[in-house]
Write a protein that holds these residues in place. Sequence first.
Motif, short mmCIF file in Angstrom:
data_model
loop_
_atom_site.label_atom_id
_atom_site.label_comp_id
_atom_site.label_asym_id
_atom_site.label_seq_id
_atom_site.Cartn_x
_atom_site.Cartn_y
_atom_site.Cartn_z
N GLU A 243 4.64 1.88 3.50
CA GLU A 243 3.44 2.16 3.06
C GLU A 243 2.37 2.47 4.35
OE1 GLU A 243 -0.87 -0.02 1.64
OE2 GLU A 243 1.32 -1.06 1.26
N TYR A 244 1.84 3.75 4.46
CA TYR A 244 0.98 4.09 5.35
C TYR A 244 -0.36 3.46 5.30
CZ TYR A 244 -1.83 7.34 8.50
OH TYR A 244 -2.59 7.67 9.60
N VAL A 245 -0.68 3.13 6.54
CA VAL A 245 -2.19 2.37 6.49
C VAL A 245 -2.94 3.13 7.76
CG1 VAL A 245 -3.38 0.26 7.09
CG2 VAL A 245 -1.31 0.21 5.82
N SER A 246 -4.06 3.63 7.50
CA SER A 246 -4.71 4.17 8.52
C SER A 246 -5.47 3.14 9.19
CB SER A 246 -5.79 5.27 8.17
OG SER A 246 -6.79 4.56 7.15
N CYS A 247 -5.63 3.26 10.68
CA CYS A 247 -6.26 2.36 11.52
C CYS A 247 -6.30 2.99 13.02
CB CYS A 247 -5.53 0.99 11.46
SG CYS A 247 -3.76 1.08 12.13
N ASP A 248 -7.19 2.45 13.57
CA ASP A 248 -7.43 3.01 15.36
C ASP A 248 -6.90 1.81 16.07
OD1 ASP A 248 -9.44 1.35 15.32
OD2 ASP A 248 -10.99 2.65 15.31
N THR A 249 -6.71 0.63 15.78
CA THR A 249 -6.32 -0.62 16.48
C THR A 249 -4.92 -1.49 15.95
OG1 THR A 249 -8.49 -0.53 17.24
CG2 THR A 249 -7.07 -2.36 17.72
N LEU A 250 -4.24 -1.51 16.82
CA LEU A 250 -2.99 -2.54 16.20
C LEU A 250 -2.79 -3.76 17.30
CD1 LEU A 250 -0.60 -3.24 14.45
CD2 LEU A 250 0.77 -1.92 15.88
N LEU A 251 -3.08 -4.93 16.81
CA LEU A 251 -2.96 -6.01 17.59
C LEU A 251 -1.77 -6.75 17.52
CD1 LEU A 251 -6.69 -7.61 17.54
CD2 LEU A 251 -5.85 -5.77 18.89
N LEU A 252 -1.10 -7.03 18.46
CA LEU A 252 0.15 -7.85 18.24
C LEU A 252 0.21 -9.30 18.73
CD1 LEU A 252 2.30 -5.12 20.19
CD2 LEU A 252 1.92 -5.13 17.91
N SER A 253 0.48 -10.15 17.89
CA SER A 253 0.52 -11.42 17.88
C SER A 253 1.84 -11.95 17.31
CB SER A 253 -0.82 -12.46 16.82
OG SER A 253 -0.65 -13.62 17.19
#
Length: 421
Positions: A243-253
């Motif tokens: 599934e494609y999700v549009s976003c401008d930020t990915l935070l890695l935890s």
Amino acid sequence: MNTVDLVVIGGGPAGMAAAIEAYKNGIKDILIIERDNELGGILQQCIHNGFGLHIFGEELTGPEYADRFAKEVGKLGIHFKLKTMVLNISEDKVVTVVNSTDGLLNIKAKAIVLAMGCRERTRGALNIPGLRPAGIYTAGAAQRFVNMEGYLPGKEVVILGSGDIGLIMARRMTLEGAKVKMVCELLPYSGGLTRNILQCLDDYDIPLKLSHTVVNIHGKERLEGITIAKVDENRKPIKETYEYVSCDTLLLSVGLIPENELSHELGIKMDRVTSGPVVTESMETSVEGVFACGNVVHVHDLVDFVTAESRLAGRCAARYIIDNKKVKQEDAIKTIAGEGIRYVVPHLINKELVQDENKLYFRVVDVKKKVNIVLKSKGKVIYSKKRPKVAPGEMESIKLTNKILDAMAEGEDLVVMLEKQ
């Protein structure tokens, strides 16, 4: 060459607590070495509350908690060097440091406490396909940008990993006006505390997608979106669920790792599971006179537990300096992670050196319901406690009471394990 009785490496909550406790136990010549601009460590950027309930009996923010220890360090006159990087520790306890004021310094110590904390896993550890667009951060880096630097990393956010920092940043980004679309977690359960799931996700209607991961990153200059997928029981992405999700930020935890380059270089025996040093009940490592405490040993849930463990390390370091007594670690009782247990700290126990606050800390491998936490020595059950549920995200502990110590057989391993009720 400069000489001091005790060098504490790291000026966060662990290092300050260890230094203060050593001072109160007779060691006045102490030097704390901190690479940041001020004492406090990671707590300086943790502006949410929830710290200090066990130690102070009240809820404090991270900076408030750190400030209480920093003020006591100042009040006691404990020396510290800021903006100072430790380059090396030799076997005879010579610490080589560098800073812009003193240049290169060699400091000879009678004992050393390692309190360097931990660091985050980065994208490089995940091997997610895609280019290297702007907009991908570890959750801790984003936390520093927002809370200390005054920058908002992005407006449309997806968080990968449900560790406590990721959960807290989901709420923080929402409060700053960003839209947090979801938190994805590879495992079928969250890696964070239950209270953080409730307060940071449920209260703000942020969906938590368990058994999901990021399989692709889209964008060249700036992150444009990601592709997520459900994973099977082997944690492999299921193609039909992409599934494609549009976003401008990915935070890695996606996990924390004890900061142990110095420990490796010194030749300290390490635990492959925790990535931290093997320690005794006194928090002493395999190198005589070198102690370790806090997240450099294993990653804790609460800073209160870090403080308790670090006070123990500081007190035992002081005892080592004053008594100059060597302990044969080969004679100690080994703790073993048995069925359902991922690791146990401390790894070695000298019964005659156990103190009132000594506890066994451990994490379980998986979420389990209706189990007994059991201690066995020489095949005999010496402790058992019923638990309705246990989870890897919440650290467990058992206080080493006199009853348990008396039941521990000399020369036999102490096994911590889970049994079904």
